[in-house]
Design a protein around this motif. Structure first.
Motif, PDB file in Angstrom:
ATOM      1  N   UNK A  23      31.330  55.619  46.546  1.00  0.00           N
ATOM      2  CA  UNK A  23      32.716  55.485  46.120  1.00  0.00           C
ATOM      3  C   UNK A  23      33.460  54.610  47.120  1.00  0.00           C
ATOM      4  N   UNK A  24      34.452  53.891  46.607  1.00  0.00           N
ATOM      5  CA  UNK A  24      35.278  53.040  47.466  1.00  0.00           C
ATOM      6  C   UNK A  24      36.693  53.008  46.904  1.00  0.00           C
ATOM      7  N   UNK A  25      37.666  53.298  47.737  1.00  0.00           N
ATOM      8  CA  UNK A  25      39.062  53.216  47.318  1.00  0.00           C
ATOM      9  C   UNK A  25      39.751  52.017  47.963  1.00  0.00           C
ATOM     10  N   UNK A  26      38.976  51.153  48.576  1.00  0.00           N
ATOM     11  CA  UNK A  26      39.531  50.000  49.288  1.00  0.00           C
ATOM     12  C   UNK A  26      39.457  48.712  48.480  1.00  0.00           C
ATOM     13  N   UNK A  27      39.174  48.792  47.185  1.00  0.00           N
ATOM     14  CA  UNK A  27      39.021  47.600  46.356  1.00  0.00           C
ATOM     15  C   UNK A  27      40.318  46.803  46.279  1.00  0.00           C
ATOM     16  N   UNK A  28      40.184  45.477  46.296  1.00  0.00           N
ATOM     17  CA  UNK A  28      41.343  44.594  46.093  1.00  0.00           C
ATOM     18  C   UNK A  28      40.881  43.278  45.479  1.00  0.00           C
ATOM     19  N   UNK A  29      41.739  42.709  44.665  1.00  0.00           N
ATOM     20  CA  UNK A  29      41.538  41.365  44.150  1.00  0.00           C
ATOM     21  C   UNK A  29      42.124  40.410  45.174  1.00  0.00           C
ATOM     22  N   UNK A  30      41.393  39.331  45.493  1.00  0.00           N
ATOM     23  CA  UNK A  30      41.834  38.424  46.547  1.00  0.00           C
ATOM     24  C   UNK A  30      42.254  37.066  46.004  1.00  0.00           C
ATOM     25  N   UNK A  31      41.485  36.544  45.054  1.00  0.00           N
ATOM     26  CA  UNK A  31      41.721  35.176  44.600  1.00  0.00           C
ATOM     27  C   UNK A  31      41.325  35.038  43.137  1.00  0.00           C
ATOM     28  N   UNK A  32      42.095  34.234  42.406  1.00  0.00           N
ATOM     29  CA  UNK A  32      41.766  33.944  41.018  1.00  0.00           C
ATOM     30  C   UNK A  32      40.838  32.738  40.919  1.00  0.00           C
ATOM     31  N   UNK A  33      41.042  31.760  41.804  1.00  0.00           N
ATOM     32  CA  UNK A  33      40.244  30.535  41.755  1.00  0.00           C
ATOM     33  C   UNK A  33      39.805  30.146  43.162  1.00  0.00           C
ATOM     34  N   UNK A  34      38.586  30.520  43.563  1.00  0.00           N
ATOM     35  CA  UNK A  34      37.556  31.212  42.784  1.00  0.00           C
ATOM     36  C   UNK A  34      37.871  32.710  42.680  1.00  0.00           C
ATOM     37  N   UNK A  35      37.262  33.392  41.706  1.00  0.00           N
ATOM     38  CA  UNK A  35      37.536  34.824  41.527  1.00  0.00           C
ATOM     39  C   UNK A  35      36.850  35.656  42.614  1.00  0.00           C
ATOM     40  N   UNK A  36      37.629  36.103  43.591  1.00  0.00           N
ATOM     41  CA  UNK A  36      37.099  36.856  44.724  1.00  0.00           C
ATOM     42  C   UNK A  36      37.709  38.251  44.763  1.00  0.00           C
ATOM     43  N   UNK A  37      36.870  39.220  45.139  1.00  0.00           N
ATOM     44  CA  UNK A  37      37.282  40.612  45.314  1.00  0.00           C
ATOM     45  C   UNK A  37      36.861  41.063  46.699  1.00  0.00           C
ATOM     46  N   UNK A  38      37.420  42.187  47.154  1.00  0.00           N
ATOM     47  CA  UNK A  38      36.986  42.776  48.419  1.00  0.00           C
ATOM     48  C   UNK A  38      36.922  44.296  48.292  1.00  0.00           C
ATOM     49  N   UNK A  39      36.153  44.881  49.167  1.00  0.00           N
ATOM     50  CA  UNK A  39      36.142  46.318  49.433  1.00  0.00           C
ATOM     51  C   UNK A  39      35.517  46.465  50.807  1.00  0.00           C
TER      52      UNK A  39
END
Length: 154
Positions: A23-39
């Protein structure tokens, strides 16, 4: 930080030793172009070694009906994938959890050691979104040590 509500995700990946997830509650969207996520993941996590060697992951955005999944993936690693009826694998090999309204597959773009965690940056390569088909499905939130369903605004 327990007083800041967060969406609950489960991250899954395939390792040489089989499926891995947490499980991870640290998810975030970072960028649309390019499509980047973090956790992020703790250096003490039982999943850290597998993640550091993974090429890709699937991040599942849990619905409030999946509290049992969040609890399962917070338990000991050996218990997380024992119920084969809860998951299958994508054609790319990663485990995917049944009944998850939204999930994204991401290639590992960058791993950044920071404090006692590793920040994972992923490049989104696939999006699965059934949320439109289940408009009543609310997200699962984690707040103050427990799981919650958001209340509608009045």
């Amino acid at each position: 930080m327990r007083h800041y509500p967060a969406g609950v995700t489960v991250v899954t990946l395939m390792s040489d030793n089989g499926p891995v997830g947490f499980t991870a509650t640290s998810f975030a969207s970072v960028s649309l172009d390019p499509p980047l996520i973090t956790f992020n993941i703790a250096e003490t996590s039982s999943s850290i070694d597998a993640l550091l060697h993974a090429e890709s992951v699937v991040v599942h955005f849990l619905g409030e009906h999946q509290r049992h999944i969040a609890q399962r993936f917070s338990r000991a690693a050996a218990q997380r994938f024992t119920d084969r009826s809860l998951w299958t694998t994508l054609d790319t090999g990663e485990p995917v959890l049944h009944g998850t309204p939204i999930w994204v597959r991401a290639a590992i773009h960058r791993l950044i050691p920071i404090g006692d965690h590793t920040l994972v940056v992923g490049l989104v390569t696939r999006v699965h979104d059934d949320a439109e088909e289940e408009p009543s499905a609310a997200p699962l939130l984690y707040y103050n040590g427990g799981y919650h369903r958001p209340e509608p605004l009045r």
